[in-house]
Each structure stands twice: as C-alpha cells, then as structure tokens.
Enzyme design. Sequence first.
Site, PDB file in Angstrom:
ATOM      1  N   SER A 327      51.436  63.255  39.119  1.00  0.00           N
ATOM      2  CA  SER A 327      50.574  63.072  40.289  1.00  0.00           C
ATOM      3  C   SER A 327      49.193  62.528  39.961  1.00  0.00           C
ATOM      4  O   SER A 327      48.456  62.141  40.873  1.00  0.00           O
ATOM      5  CB  SER A 327      50.428  64.402  41.035  1.00  0.00           C
ATOM      6  OG  SER A 327      51.664  64.780  41.609  1.00  0.00           O
ATOM      7  N   HIS A 370      54.642  69.324  53.856  1.00  0.00           N
ATOM      8  CA  HIS A 370      53.217  69.471  54.127  1.00  0.00           C
ATOM      9  C   HIS A 370      52.831  69.108  55.556  1.00  0.00           C
ATOM     10  O   HIS A 370      51.670  69.278  55.947  1.00  0.00           O
ATOM     11  CB  HIS A 370      52.412  68.562  53.186  1.00  0.00           C
ATOM     12  CG  HIS A 370      52.414  69.004  51.756  1.00  0.00           C
ATOM     13  ND1 HIS A 370      53.320  68.534  50.823  1.00  0.00           N
ATOM     14  CD2 HIS A 370      51.620  69.888  51.092  1.00  0.00           C
ATOM     15  CE1 HIS A 370      53.074  69.086  49.649  1.00  0.00           C
ATOM     16  NE2 HIS A 370      52.066  69.918  49.779  1.00  0.00           N
ATOM     17  N   CYS A 383      50.711  65.820  47.985  1.00  0.00           N
ATOM     18  CA  CYS A 383      51.949  65.595  48.725  1.00  0.00           C
ATOM     19  C   CYS A 383      52.683  64.377  48.171  1.00  0.00           C
ATOM     20  O   CYS A 383      52.132  63.278  48.113  1.00  0.00           O
ATOM     21  CB  CYS A 383      51.636  65.399  50.206  1.00  0.00           C
ATOM     22  SG  CYS A 383      53.068  64.931  51.200  1.00  0.00           S
TER      23      CYS A 383
END
Length: 648
Positions: A327, A370, A383
Amino acid sequence: MKRNPKELDSTHRTLTRRTLLLGGLQLAFAGGLAARMRYLQVDQADEFRLLAEENRINFELLPPARGRIFDRNGITIAQNSPSYRIVIVPENAGNIEEAIANLREVIDISDEDVEEALKDIKNSKRFHRVTLSDQVAWEDVARVAANAPALPGIAPEVGLTRDYPQHEDFAHVIGYVGPVSDYDLSKMDDPDPILLTPRFQFGKVGLESKREETLRGKAGTKQVEVNAFGRVMRELGRQEGEAGADLQLTVDAELQSYVQARLGEESAAAVIIDVDNGDIRAIASAPSFDPNLFVRGISVGDYRDLTGNTYRPLSNKTVQGTYPPGSTFKMVTALAGLEEGVVGFEDTAYCPGHLEVGGRRFHCWKRAGHGHMNLEDSLKHSCDVYYYDLAVKVGIDKISEMANRLGLGMRHDLPMSAVASGLTPNRAWKEQRYGQDWLIGDTVNASIGQGYMLASPLQLAVMSARLATGRSVTPRLIKSIDGIEEPSGAGEDLGLKETHLRAVQKAMYSVSNDRRGTAYRSRIIADGMRMAGKTGTSQVRNITAAERAAGVIRNEDLPWERRDHALFVGFAPFDNPKYAVAVVVEHGGGGSKAAAPIARDVMLQALYDGAPPLSAYPKSQRSKIKEQQERLETERLKRRDTDGNDQA
C-alpha cells in the site's frame, strides 16, 4: 726599451726552474694515478669482481596508505592501523622449507599460516615479499630481529591494515577489504602491479570496492642494494607513493548507530534521506556483521554462522532487497489518476470489500468493505478497492510512468554493491519478458503494489522525498572526496501540479495524524514535527478461496517465512519537510504494527539530532518509550565497550 744580457739570462734561468718543477709534479701525479689504477684493475680485480657478482640492485614497491573514510561530522568509519608481520623474500631465503622451519624454532606460526604462505610463494615472483605471519606481537618481532643472521631472507616489518572502528554499524555501507584473490585478478585486464603483492588488501564489497581506485592511491618505489645473502646493504633511492583519497560520507554515525540498534534483531532495513539535497543520513540493514572479520580472511566457523543465518546478515537489504511495496505504492496510483484527469479530489468509489474485474474477484484487506471512499479517505484507511477501480481507468502504462517519475523502477547510482533496479512493469515489459499480453488483473494487482511490482527500501525513501518536495531528489552517499564537495542531489522540479501533490501530501498526513488513520499510533505530537506517511503490507503467499471463506490465517499464526512484509514510508515535518524515511521489516506482519513505530522513532532521532524529548510521543506511550531509549542506549554503550570503540 732594450733589456741588457744579464737580465735576460736571469729571467731564462727562473723560467727553466719553474718548468722543471711543474713537470716533475705532473709526472709524479701521473705515476701515482697509474699505480692506483694498476692496483684496482690488477691487484684488486678478483675482489671487485666478487663484489659486483654478490651485490645487486632491487626495486621494491611501497604500498600506499589507503584513503580513510569519515562520516559527515568527521567521525572515523574506516582507518589504517599499524600491523607487525613477518615476511620472507624467497630468492634471498635459499631453501624455503628449511628457512620456515628455522623461523618456527624462534616464534610460533600456525600450520594454516605456513600453508597460506607456501601458496603465496608459489604464485608470486621470487623477489616479492610474502607474509609468513600477520598481526604478530612485539615480542615475536624482537625475537626475529635478534636472530636475523640465522634467518636469511626473513625479516619483521611494520605495515598498515584496515580497521573499522564502527564495527557492525557501517558494514553494509562501506563493506570491507581482504587479500587480493586469483578471482579478483582474473576480472582485471591490466592489474596494478601492487595488487600482485601477496595479501595486499583490496576492496571486496561495498564502498571499499566501488571506490577501490580512489581509496587505493599509487604505490611508491624503493631502490636498495642487497648482497648475495639478501641482506640490504643500503638504500639507493626512494620515490614516495601517493596516499589514497579520503572520503567523507553524508551519513551521520550517531544516527546510523541508533537506527541499527532500533532495528535490533529483526530482518529489516531503514533509509533516511535529507530531502533538501538527497544526502543519505542513515542507511541500515539488519542483522549486520563485523567487517573486521573479513580483513585478514574470515574463519570457516564465522563464515558458516553468517551464511547459515535465516535473516541473511550478509545481504544489504537497503539496496539489494526488493519487495512488493504494497500500500505504500498507492500514492503513485493516486497521482497518476490525478495527473491524467480521471479522478478528482472528492470523487468517490464504493468499497463493498471486493471488486469484480475480468471475471475475477479482487478483495480489499477489510472484508466488510469501507463504503464510499474519496482520495484522502482511501489513503487514510488504505482501501484497496478505491485503487483497483482507479487503476482500471488510468491503465498500467501511466501508473508505471508515474512510478519511474517518483524514483521507482530505476537503479540509483550509489557506490554500494548490487544496487537493485526494482521493477515497475508495463505492457511492453511483460511481452518482452514472458511473451504474454498484459491482463487487466495485472493492472489491478499493480495498483496496490502487488503482482510484479518491486521496490527497494532506498527507492521507497527516494519516492517519499520526491512526494515531500515535488523535486527529483537523488540520493547521495559521498559528501566530499579529499575535501572537494560532490554534486548535490536536490534535483529539479518534477512538473507535477501543485494541487495534486498537496492533495496526496494531505492524505498522507491523515494516515499518521487522524484518529482513524492506519499509522495513528505511531504519530509524532511535537509542534512543528508532525509526520506524514503511509503504511504498507505486502503479501508473500497466495490466500486461497477456501482460506478466505474460513477466515484468513493471522500472520502471528504462520511460520515466520510465510508472514507478510511490513512497510512504512513518510516525511517530516509536514509543513516544512526535512527528512524522508522508509522502513521494511521482512515478514513483520502489518506495516502499522511493525514498520511504522520504527520509522517514527528514527525520524524523531533525526529531527532532534539525538534523543528526542518524551513530549514528542503520545502521553500513553512515554513510559514504554523511556524504557526503550534506556535499553537501546545501554546496548550501544555495551557494544562500544566490547568493540573498544569510543567514536561511534
């Protein structure tokens, strides 16, 4: 005026006497010279012939002093220390085996040293010095000197050997030297003659290797007269060599030592870069090793311990290790989307916990989803679905281009061993590498730093520096060479739209400072010091549909080597960035738990140029942080005492 006959007669007699006197003196000189020449050429001919045969001229190379290496503040990282050794000149020693046997009656020499010396003698010219025993005590030097008449061709001498006073802290940065091997010589077209000297120390890996010629200097020569027994009669001439250049690094030794201690026994790496000029302030890989072990040849046992360690202490994870960035890559995808105009700051994507693409379901890390996410929220909560959706709109080629723009997928030119290029794949790459078409699923995986995407901790730190400044910050390891400053790595403007860059920076700030951000527990609360960042977790195993249905196994319940890698990137202070940081903990699990706390601690150490005040930490963590600081300082002091190092 006419002179009378008497005056003429007197003058004539005077000249005659002077002429006879001068002629007699000349005759006497010539006679003496002839007698001396006869004496030298006839009477002493045999003696001088013997001297001419027994005495000759030897030329010896004088090893240059290797250049020293310092940190940015002048603390010594690599130096040359005096070393006593016993050497032999084979052509002057007569029977080699007998000469060595005589020496062993005077001092103790191990069988291994004798074996190594005999190998060196066999592989070198007979007039080259060969080391029989290195690092000998002064008492042994005195014994050899006292028995010199009985040890022809053997003599004690003092030389220089490489020493690394910082021990483990800089092992992966500067590497080490070692004796020149046949393999080293085989890689050179025209090796420097000094390298042919047995056991000459030569840069093997790291900075010592990459800047070998700069650090080595140039050898001098000595012309000596020796007799038939090899005894030096006199020195006829000397031409001093040129010492190697001294290097000053950008790294701060105190900060480097702290970072190394903070990584502890993890298999991990951390890089801190000054965003103003690209100076690397710390670049640490753990676990580490003592480079002094390699200087005179590492023992089999020590080498086995290092190579058998699962955490790979010999590997420099900061530049050699490449990992899926997870991420921490999402800022790249976000900027690519913003620059291409396919997404706005407040545009949202709905995350139900997965996204169907090309007949395949791609899951978010949060199983329940989410909900509606905009750009800032998507980074704050990390997310995945938001970036799946965005990547499909942007396309892999634009994402790959943005990654390159931010310093990923390229080899940064640092004088360290095996600096990796990483990988930012695109359509052309897959066609060339595998002969296959790029799939939409490949793009989805790449959008969150998975799939083929790979980056080193150094590259992630450069990415963070460029995100913080909007400039093409380039890492710099060498600050100066012999006092001459090296070019800055400040870089030029990347050409990103200011509003786009600010939006991503603000989202990274929320990651670390918003209560719902994934790195909130590792925040900095000191005014003017707050950090913006991004956590990352990269998978090292495939999660099957059956496992997902039953519940994904927690990292803590998996064997170490099957756990996810933990990552964190960031910069601080947010309002006026000074440093960028990247931390990777191999198989550490989640980035928020394993990597972010380390990044926060080393960032504070850099910002405060030493131990930060406890007030910089959240109140609930201060007692734990205090214990940690005391423990780390105790460990560092203990290591200094053990190593005999008072400079680190």
